[in-house]
Write an enzyme that holds these catalytic residues in place. Structure first.
Site, short mmCIF file in Angstrom:
data_model
loop_
_atom_site.label_atom_id
_atom_site.label_comp_id
_atom_site.label_asym_id
_atom_site.label_seq_id
_atom_site.Cartn_x
_atom_site.Cartn_y
_atom_site.Cartn_z
N ASP A 67 44.18 -14.00 28.74
CA ASP A 67 45.39 -14.95 28.10
C ASP A 67 45.72 -15.02 26.55
O ASP A 67 46.64 -15.18 26.28
CB ASP A 67 45.11 -16.22 28.99
N GLU A 139 45.90 -10.87 33.81
CA GLU A 139 45.47 -11.62 32.37
C GLU A 139 43.83 -11.03 32.54
O GLU A 139 43.45 -10.72 31.38
CB GLU A 139 45.24 -13.00 32.43
#
Length: 151
Positions: A67, A139
């Site tokens: 992320d 992610e």
């Protein structure tokens, strides 16, 4: 920027069928990986570990890292691509690009859901099409790519 140091355990062995799946994934995404245990962790949901009690890491820490890496790359791109835009506009564009809806759609387009390791309950509840799981696996994959190759 230098490549980060990997801290995975070399003595962990993956089952041969999982190694084959991960090698197929590597061919599919066209990104080489030496550390298959790391790559496997990117696709391991905590529900799978809760049921199997295997000694692998789930994908939550890699998701956190991915992320942040994604945010950095997108922010840098937008900063350079739109030099006259103000921070507020850049933030709005970035939030649309890295939204869960977009990331889950990309995960489906890449077929990442086929490689997810889920517990029986999570799988029965449609975990391989769950938007949150798809966003998380993309992610986590980005986090693993970062650890393997750097930014």
């Amino acid at each position: 920027m230098s490549r980060p140091t990997l801290k995975t355990s070399p003595n962990k062995q993956l089952p041969p069928e999982r190694v084959k799946e991960l090698k197929d994934l590597i061919k599919h995404i066209k990104i080489p990986f030496q550390d298959l245990v790391l790559l496997n962790s990117a696709f391991t949901h905590k529900s799978f570990l809760n049921e199997t009690h295997m000694e692998y890491e789930d994908n939550e820490r890699l998701e956190f890292l991915g992320d942040s890496a994604l945010s950095l790359v997108v922010s840098s791109y937008l900063y350079q691509r739109f030099p006259k835009d103000r921070e507020g506009k850049l933030s709005k564009v970035k939030s649309r690009i890295v939204s869960g809806a977009v990331l889950s759609k990309i995960a489906i387009q890449l077929g990442l859901n086929r490689y997810l390791l889920l517990g029986k309950g999570e799988k029965a509840n449609g975990g391989d099409t769950n938007r949150s799981n798809l966003e998380n696996v993309l992610e986590a994959l980005l986090g693993a790519i970062y650890l393997e190759h750097g930014i």
